[in-house]
Design a protein around this motif. Structure first.
Motif, PDB file in Angstrom:
ATOM      1  N   HIS A   3     -30.790  35.330  -8.867  1.00  0.00           N
ATOM      2  CA  HIS A   3     -31.280  36.375  -7.990  1.00  0.00           C
ATOM      3  C   HIS A   3     -32.391  37.141  -8.657  1.00  0.00           C
ATOM      4  CE1 HIS A   3     -28.430  35.562  -4.864  1.00  0.00           C
ATOM      5  NE2 HIS A   3     -27.552  35.341  -5.813  1.00  0.00           N
ATOM      6  N   ASP A   4     -32.575  36.877  -9.929  1.00  0.00           N
ATOM      7  CA  ASP A   4     -33.707  37.428 -10.652  1.00  0.00           C
ATOM      8  C   ASP A   4     -34.708  36.287 -10.829  1.00  0.00           C
ATOM      9  OD1 ASP A   4     -35.466  38.115 -12.775  1.00  0.00           O
ATOM     10  OD2 ASP A   4     -34.098  39.746 -13.289  1.00  0.00           O
ATOM     11  N   ARG A   5     -35.789  36.367 -10.078  1.00  0.00           N
ATOM     12  CA  ARG A   5     -36.712  35.219 -10.065  1.00  0.00           C
ATOM     13  C   ARG A   5     -37.458  35.055 -11.381  1.00  0.00           C
ATOM     14  NH1 ARG A   5     -41.928  36.526  -8.538  1.00  0.00           N
ATOM     15  NH2 ARG A   5     -42.411  35.040  -6.906  1.00  0.00           N
ATOM     16  N   LEU A   6     -37.476  36.116 -12.191  1.00  0.00           N
ATOM     17  CA  LEU A   6     -38.110  35.992 -13.502  1.00  0.00           C
ATOM     18  C   LEU A   6     -37.200  35.220 -14.455  1.00  0.00           C
ATOM     19  CD1 LEU A   6     -40.456  36.704 -15.341  1.00  0.00           C
ATOM     20  CD2 LEU A   6     -39.361  38.901 -15.806  1.00  0.00           C
ATOM     21  N   GLN A   7     -35.921  35.528 -14.380  1.00  0.00           N
ATOM     22  CA  GLN A   7     -34.980  34.797 -15.226  1.00  0.00           C
ATOM     23  C   GLN A   7     -34.948  33.328 -14.848  1.00  0.00           C
ATOM     24  OE1 GLN A   7     -31.109  36.656 -15.471  1.00  0.00           O
ATOM     25  NE2 GLN A   7     -32.007  38.630 -16.040  1.00  0.00           N
ATOM     26  N   ALA A   8     -35.191  33.054 -13.566  1.00  0.00           N
ATOM     27  CA  ALA A   8     -35.221  31.665 -13.124  1.00  0.00           C
ATOM     28  C   ALA A   8     -36.323  30.894 -13.852  1.00  0.00           C
ATOM     29  CB  ALA A   8     -35.445  31.603 -11.612  1.00  0.00           C
ATOM     30  N   LEU A   9     -37.383  31.604 -14.237  1.00  0.00           N
ATOM     31  CA  LEU A   9     -38.456  30.955 -14.993  1.00  0.00           C
ATOM     32  C   LEU A   9     -38.143  30.915 -16.483  1.00  0.00           C
ATOM     33  CD1 LEU A   9     -41.578  32.722 -13.380  1.00  0.00           C
ATOM     34  CD2 LEU A   9     -40.829  30.364 -13.015  1.00  0.00           C
ATOM     35  N   LEU A  10     -37.542  31.990 -16.962  1.00  0.00           N
ATOM     36  CA  LEU A  10     -37.352  32.109 -18.410  1.00  0.00           C
ATOM     37  C   LEU A  10     -36.186  31.279 -18.946  1.00  0.00           C
ATOM     38  CD1 LEU A  10     -38.055  35.921 -18.959  1.00  0.00           C
ATOM     39  CD2 LEU A  10     -39.572  33.990 -19.403  1.00  0.00           C
ATOM     40  N   VAL A  11     -35.128  31.192 -18.178  1.00  0.00           N
ATOM     41  CA  VAL A  11     -33.940  30.507 -18.706  1.00  0.00           C
ATOM     42  C   VAL A  11     -34.204  29.036 -19.059  1.00  0.00           C
ATOM     43  CG1 VAL A  11     -31.616  29.703 -18.114  1.00  0.00           C
ATOM     44  CG2 VAL A  11     -32.235  32.094 -17.764  1.00  0.00           C
ATOM     45  N   PRO A  12     -34.798  28.262 -18.131  1.00  0.00           N
ATOM     46  CA  PRO A  12     -35.073  26.863 -18.513  1.00  0.00           C
ATOM     47  C   PRO A  12     -35.992  26.773 -19.729  1.00  0.00           C
ATOM     48  CG  PRO A  12     -35.423  27.214 -16.164  1.00  0.00           C
ATOM     49  CD  PRO A  12     -35.203  28.560 -16.762  1.00  0.00           C
ATOM     50  N   ALA A  13     -36.968  27.680 -19.794  1.00  0.00           N
ATOM     51  CA  ALA A  13     -37.892  27.672 -20.928  1.00  0.00           C
ATOM     52  C   ALA A  13     -37.151  27.978 -22.228  1.00  0.00           C
ATOM     53  CB  ALA A  13     -39.006  28.695 -20.699  1.00  0.00           C
ATOM     54  N   LEU A  14     -36.203  28.900 -22.151  1.00  0.00           N
ATOM     55  CA  LEU A  14     -35.424  29.230 -23.342  1.00  0.00           C
ATOM     56  C   LEU A  14     -34.559  28.050 -23.763  1.00  0.00           C
ATOM     57  CD1 LEU A  14     -34.477  32.892 -22.458  1.00  0.00           C
ATOM     58  CD2 LEU A  14     -35.586  32.178 -24.581  1.00  0.00           C
ATOM     59  N   GLN A  15     -34.038  27.360 -22.773  1.00  0.00           N
ATOM     60  CA  GLN A  15     -33.226  26.183 -23.104  1.00  0.00           C
ATOM     61  C   GLN A  15     -34.076  25.121 -23.799  1.00  0.00           C
ATOM     62  OE1 GLN A  15     -31.534  25.766 -19.111  1.00  0.00           O
ATOM     63  NE2 GLN A  15     -29.496  26.077 -19.991  1.00  0.00           N
ATOM     64  N   ASP A  16     -35.311  24.949 -23.292  1.00  0.00           N
ATOM     65  CA  ASP A  16     -36.231  24.026 -23.960  1.00  0.00           C
ATOM     66  C   ASP A  16     -36.504  24.486 -25.380  1.00  0.00           C
ATOM     67  OD1 ASP A  16     -36.380  22.517 -21.740  1.00  0.00           O
ATOM     68  OD2 ASP A  16     -38.382  23.170 -21.116  1.00  0.00           O
ATOM     69  N   ALA A  17     -36.749  25.777 -25.511  1.00  0.00           N
ATOM     70  CA  ALA A  17     -37.071  26.328 -26.824  1.00  0.00           C
ATOM     71  C   ALA A  17     -35.938  26.041 -27.810  1.00  0.00           C
ATOM     72  CB  ALA A  17     -37.301  27.834 -26.718  1.00  0.00           C
TER      73      ALA A  17
END
Length: 604
Positions: A3-17
RNA sequence: GACCCCGUAGCUCAGCUGGAUAGAGCAGCAGCCUUCUAAGCUGCCGGUCGUUGGUUCGAAUCCAACCGGGGUCGCCA
């Protein structure tokens, strides 16, 4: 689903990181996003302390590595800084503008359909006396939770159980027969529920008198309380009611009819309604067969001729479900009613009972029993348990006459709204009808917001003076902010009023190269958080989080409004941007207040 | 007695899935209306987060005990 569209972008990126930098599969739940504190630069902060074991590095190096990865891989991450173990991430203006464009195009507080059907029970009054302050907390809570669930994509069925039978209503009936002289709502001008309540009090007076006489004649208090003739008469009347005595039934129909008319008037003024009413006179026979069925299956057992359930394994007690004489107890009909509802509404996925926390034990037991009877849906039952409302003088007690009547209270807040509004004198061109509507809107906003801003689970203090306050953390403050924005939008030529419908699309799409100033950004970020707040409110069945976040938003907006020109801004791009921001705030505030059951005015 | 809930600024409340110097409103004090609604905005004052231990790199937040307040323990509803 984020429901937080910013977290929707950041979470996958963090997982990649984490997988690339530390060769680790990151658990989404272990990431604690937080708001960056105002004294540091950034929009979102991640605390890297929990990750030190994973990274095998110190906090600074860990944060640095993650930060560099995000800047390289995620468009909206502009830069970052590291303070101790805190990774402060700066999000690009383009991201916020994109979000704002979305907020201009759609309702950010409307979620896609879940396909679920949810029943919410609330209000559930007895018919022997009028509604009071405690009912109002219940009613506003139930209504708001229904709205929140609806906004979150559910189909909601609102119901109430009317406790229309039993010794309590017989007392009113009997007193009316004895002392009423045929008084009716029409003849007395009294609201129906008030009239019936009056005779409930009359009964109590007569009863006390009789008890005193008996005690004076040498009976013990206990004996006197059981033997008072008027009480015996009321009990006799209840027996007649159960035996379908036509005369008693007719009187019962008549007096309950008066009460319903009274309740309906209160509900209407309070702005709430129900999709279905359940009457205890019809449901109290339910459950018996289900209990006997359970007995046959060995789920329950017989002792001393009564049917019992043993909930000791669940940390509760043994409980009677059918008396020795085969009659029902309260639990019995609740079992039956729950079963009936799931039969009546196939596909019902959740049932929420809005009932005070003094019944915590009862509902725990009820849910366990239904589970034992083998109903799958028993796991989807929820007791929305709320705390008592205390007065500065202490607890409300009907016997001591300290009960705050619902109608009186509503009248009082509306009167106060009238007085305050008239004093401010901004309504010169309102006609009487428009004024009346506005006072009603403001007064009810003050009352509803006052009751809803507190965590429902907690007991709360009702300070009459504070409840009619219209400044600070109040409903009217939020309405005021809304009205001010609408005025701005009208002046901006963005809105044209036609038949109460406001139209106009200009200012919905801000330029995408605008540079946000700090006041604008504060507002955008609070708007951005709102869908997550709605989601939380729907999950926890807690309107207070919506109420409080709405306040945070309008407070930030007021601060912006005070120091930044909107219509007066000369740069057209900035002006358009600020109008679009204002519009998004107004739209969202209107929807958030809708979720609380509070209306907002175009002007005030 | 057993079980459940609560205890944060003078008052009413946020914060509680552990994270940076604990936030609002009201009340009090001082400012801001020839600019888009002053039901507003800005600043100041105000806290041993009931107490004591414990867990932890870190506790208002988790655990235990105690103190204080409320509720529930009916073949009542």
């Amino acid at each position: 689903m984020f429901h937080d569209r910013l977290q929707a972008l950041l979470v996958p990126a963090l997982q990649d990181a984490f997988s690339q930098l530390f060769n680790h599969a990151l658990d989404v739940r272990s990431i604690g996003f937080q708001q960056t504190r105002p004294e540091f630069e950034g929009d979102v902060t991640i605390n890297v302390f929990p990750f030190l074991k994973i990274s095998g590095k110190g906090p600074e190096q860990t944060a640095q590595a993650i930060g560099e990865f995000l800047v390289a891989k995620v468009d909206v991450v502009e830069r970052f800084n590291v303070v101790k173990g805190f990774l402060n991430i700066v999000i690009s203006d383009a991201y916020w503008l994109g979000f704002l464009r979305e907020a201009g195009e759609k309702d950010i507080l409307a979620f896609p359909s879940t396909g679920e059907k949810v029943m919410v029970e609330y209000a559930s009054p007895n018919t022997n006396k009028p509604l009071h302050l405690g009912h109002l907390r219940n009613i506003f809570l139930g209504w708001s939770v229904s709205r929140i669930l609806e906004a979150a994509g559910n189909e909601v069925i609102k119901v109430q159980v009317i406790n229309d039978r039993g010794i309590h209503i017989c007392k009113s009936m009997l007193a009316w027969q004895k002392f009423g002289n045929g008084e009716t709502p029409a003849s007395s001008g009294l609201k129906g529920d008030k009239l019936v309540g009056k005779y409930y009090v009359e009964f109590d007076k007569a009863y006390k008198k009789e008890v005193d006489v008996l005690v004076a004649s040498g009976r013990s208090k206990d004996e006197a309380e059981k033997e008072a003739p008027i009480l015996l008469e009321a009990q006799d009347m209840l027996r007649k009611w159960e035996a379908n005595d036509p005369e008693v039934r007719a009187l019962w129909e008549t007096m309950n009819g008066w009460v319903y008319a009274g309740f309906d008037a209160t509900y209407e003024r309070a702005g709430v309604s129900f999709d279905k009413n359940y009457y205890e006179s019809r449901t109290y026979v339910l459950g018996k067969a289900d209990v006997l069925e359970g007995l046959k299956k060995g789920v329950f057992y017989e002792k001393d001729g009564a049917v019992w359930v043993d909930n000791t394994a669940e940390g509760l007690d043994e409980k009677v479900l059918l008396r020795r004489d085969g009659t029902s107890v309260y639990m019995t009909q609740d079992i039956g009613t729950a079963i009936k509802r799931f039969e009546e509404f196939p596909g019902l996925s959740k049932l929420i009972y809005t009932v005070g926390n003094e019944q915590d034990y009862h509902f725990k037991a009820l849910f366990i029993i239904l589970k034992k009877l083998g109903f799958q849906w028993a796991d989807e039952l929820f007791h929305l348990s709320y705390g008592m409302v205390d007065l500065p003088s202490g607890k409300m007690k009907s016997r001591e006459g300290t009960v705050v009547d619902a109608d009186d209270l509503i009248q009082e807040v509306v009167d106060t709204a009238r007085a305050v509004t008239t004093e401010l004198g901004k309504l010169d061109d309102f006609n009487d009808e428009e004024k009346a509507v506005l006072f009603e809107m403001i007064g009810l906003a003050a009352l509803k917001y006052f009751l809803l801003k507190v965590d429902p689970k907690k007991r709360m203090l009702f300070d009459p003076a504070a409840s009619i306050d219209m400044q600070g953390h109040t409903g009217p403050f939020i309405q005021y902010t809304y009205a001010r924005i609408r005025s701005l939008l009208r002046k901006g030529g963005e809105l044209s009023v036609a038949g109460g419908q406001l139209s106009g699309a200009a200012g919905r799409t801000p330029a995408d190269n605008h540079q946000l100033i700090i006041e604008e950004k504060a507002v955008v970020k609070l708007l951005h958080q709102f869908p997550a707040v709605l989601n939380e409110a729907a999950t926890k069945l807690d309107p207070s989080s919506m109420a409080n976040h709405t306040y945070e938003l309008v407070k930030a907006y007021n601060s912006f409004y005070q120091s930044v020109p909107v219509m007066k801004e000369e740069d057209p791009a900035k002006r358009v941007f600020r109008l679009s921001l204002s519009r998004a705030v107004a739209d969202t505030v209107r929807k958030a207040m809708w979720c609380l059951g509070i209306e907002v005015p175009e002007r005030m």
